[in-house]
Motif scaffolding. Structure first.
Motif, short mmCIF file in Angstrom:
data_model
loop_
_atom_site.label_atom_id
_atom_site.label_comp_id
_atom_site.label_asym_id
_atom_site.label_seq_id
_atom_site.Cartn_x
_atom_site.Cartn_y
_atom_site.Cartn_z
N ASN A 80 0.83 -1.21 0.00
CA ASN A 80 0.00 0.00 0.00
C ASN A 80 0.87 1.27 0.00
O ASN A 80 0.37 2.35 0.26
CB ASN A 80 -0.96 0.00 1.19
N GLY A 83 1.37 2.76 5.04
CA GLY A 83 0.24 2.30 5.86
C GLY A 83 -0.17 3.44 6.78
O GLY A 83 0.68 4.06 7.42
N LEU A 84 -1.46 3.72 6.82
CA LEU A 84 -1.98 4.77 7.70
C LEU A 84 -2.79 4.12 8.81
O LEU A 84 -3.74 3.39 8.54
CB LEU A 84 -2.85 5.74 6.88
N ASP A 86 -5.18 4.62 11.87
CA ASP A 86 -6.11 5.59 12.47
C ASP A 86 -5.98 5.57 13.99
O ASP A 86 -5.65 4.54 14.59
CB ASP A 86 -7.54 5.22 12.06
N MET A 94 -0.52 -4.52 10.82
CA MET A 94 -0.17 -5.45 9.76
C MET A 94 0.69 -4.73 8.73
O MET A 94 0.46 -3.55 8.42
CB MET A 94 -1.44 -5.98 9.08
O1 LIG Z 1 -0.50 -0.89 6.45
C1 LIG Z 1 -1.53 -0.87 7.16
C2 LIG Z 1 -2.62 -0.05 6.84
C3 LIG Z 1 -3.74 -0.10 7.67
N1 LIG Z 1 -3.76 -0.90 8.75
C4 LIG Z 1 -4.94 -0.90 9.64
C5 LIG Z 1 -4.94 0.34 10.54
C6 LIG Z 1 -5.90 1.28 9.88
O2 LIG Z 1 -6.50 2.16 10.81
C7 LIG Z 1 -6.89 0.29 9.26
C8 LIG Z 1 -7.62 0.84 8.07
O3 LIG Z 1 -6.68 1.28 7.13
P1 LIG Z 1 -7.14 2.12 5.85
O4 LIG Z 1 -8.18 3.12 6.23
O5 LIG Z 1 -5.92 2.61 5.17
O6 LIG Z 1 -7.75 0.94 4.95
P2 LIG Z 1 -9.16 0.83 4.26
O7 LIG Z 1 -8.93 -0.05 3.10
O8 LIG Z 1 -9.74 2.20 4.00
O9 LIG Z 1 -9.99 0.01 5.35
P3 LIG Z 1 -11.17 0.53 6.30
O10 LIG Z 1 -12.39 0.43 5.46
O11 LIG Z 1 -11.14 -0.43 7.46
O12 LIG Z 1 -10.86 1.94 6.74
O13 LIG Z 1 -6.11 -0.84 8.86
C9 LIG Z 1 -2.67 -1.70 9.07
O14 LIG Z 1 -2.65 -2.43 10.06
N2 LIG Z 1 -1.58 -1.65 8.25
#
Ligand SMILES: O=c1ccn([C@H]2C[C@H](O)[C@@H](COP(=O)(O)OP(=O)(O)OP(=O)(O)O)O2)c(=O)[nH]1
Ligand SMILES: [Mg+2]
Length: 148
Positions: A80, A83-84, A86, A94
């Protein structure tokens, strides 16, 4: 600042992430895997870190970033890109490990794979307008100021 941390893998107890030098910005995250994993060229695997954090304050976030040595020498970066994490996330951190290189890479259990940086965050309120107050740049971007 102080953050709540859960240790999800007992092996981390004697090798907790820490700031390696007084000026370090990142905490190294380890690959909490049971045995070696071969990452083929182009392959991406989600790797557990054995750690969960709860920042709790929306004024903070955490970023997972590649380690420069692994990224530059071995092509091991993040699927990705960044990694962000929250401030309200409570699950295991992860790491999306991506072998962007041409050679297979053997990931060893508990090796330092990526790094975590805590950053301040501002949540914006929207002030809806029809026109912006003029700025010198205006809508210019993407090289509008030239190369030199
Ligand atoms: O490399 C990463 C990226 C994200 N996360 C966890 C923490 C973060 O708060 C959550 C959601 O990440 P993100 O908002 O970037 O992913 P999303 O695909 O938008 O998922 P969601 O719908 O759960 O927000 O996943 C990790 O453990 N590792
Ligand atoms: Mg999201």
């Amino acid at each position: 600042m102080k953050m709540d941390v859960k240790i999800l893998d007992a092996r981390l107890r004697d090798q907790l992430p820490h700031y390696a030098t007084t000026g370090s910005a990142g905490l190294d995250l380890r690959a909490c895997i049971d045995g070696p994993i071969i990452l083929a060229p182009g392959e991406t695997r989600l790797i557990p870190t054995g750690l969960a954090i709860h920042l709790a304050d929306p004024g903070y976030a955490a970023l997972i970033l590649p380690r420069s040595g692994l990224g530059h020498k071995h092509g091991i970066v993040l699927g990705n890109l960044v990694g962000l994490i929250d401030s309200d996330y409570q699950g295991q951190l992860m790491v999306s490990a991506w072998n962007r290189g041409q050679q297979a890479f053997e990931l060893t259990p508990m090796e330092r794979l990526a790094q975590l940086v805590i950053v301040p965050v501002v949540q914006a309120e929207f002030n809806i307008v029809d026109d912006f107050e003029a700025s010198r740049r205006g809508e210019g971007g993407f090289g509008s100021t030239g190369r030199q």
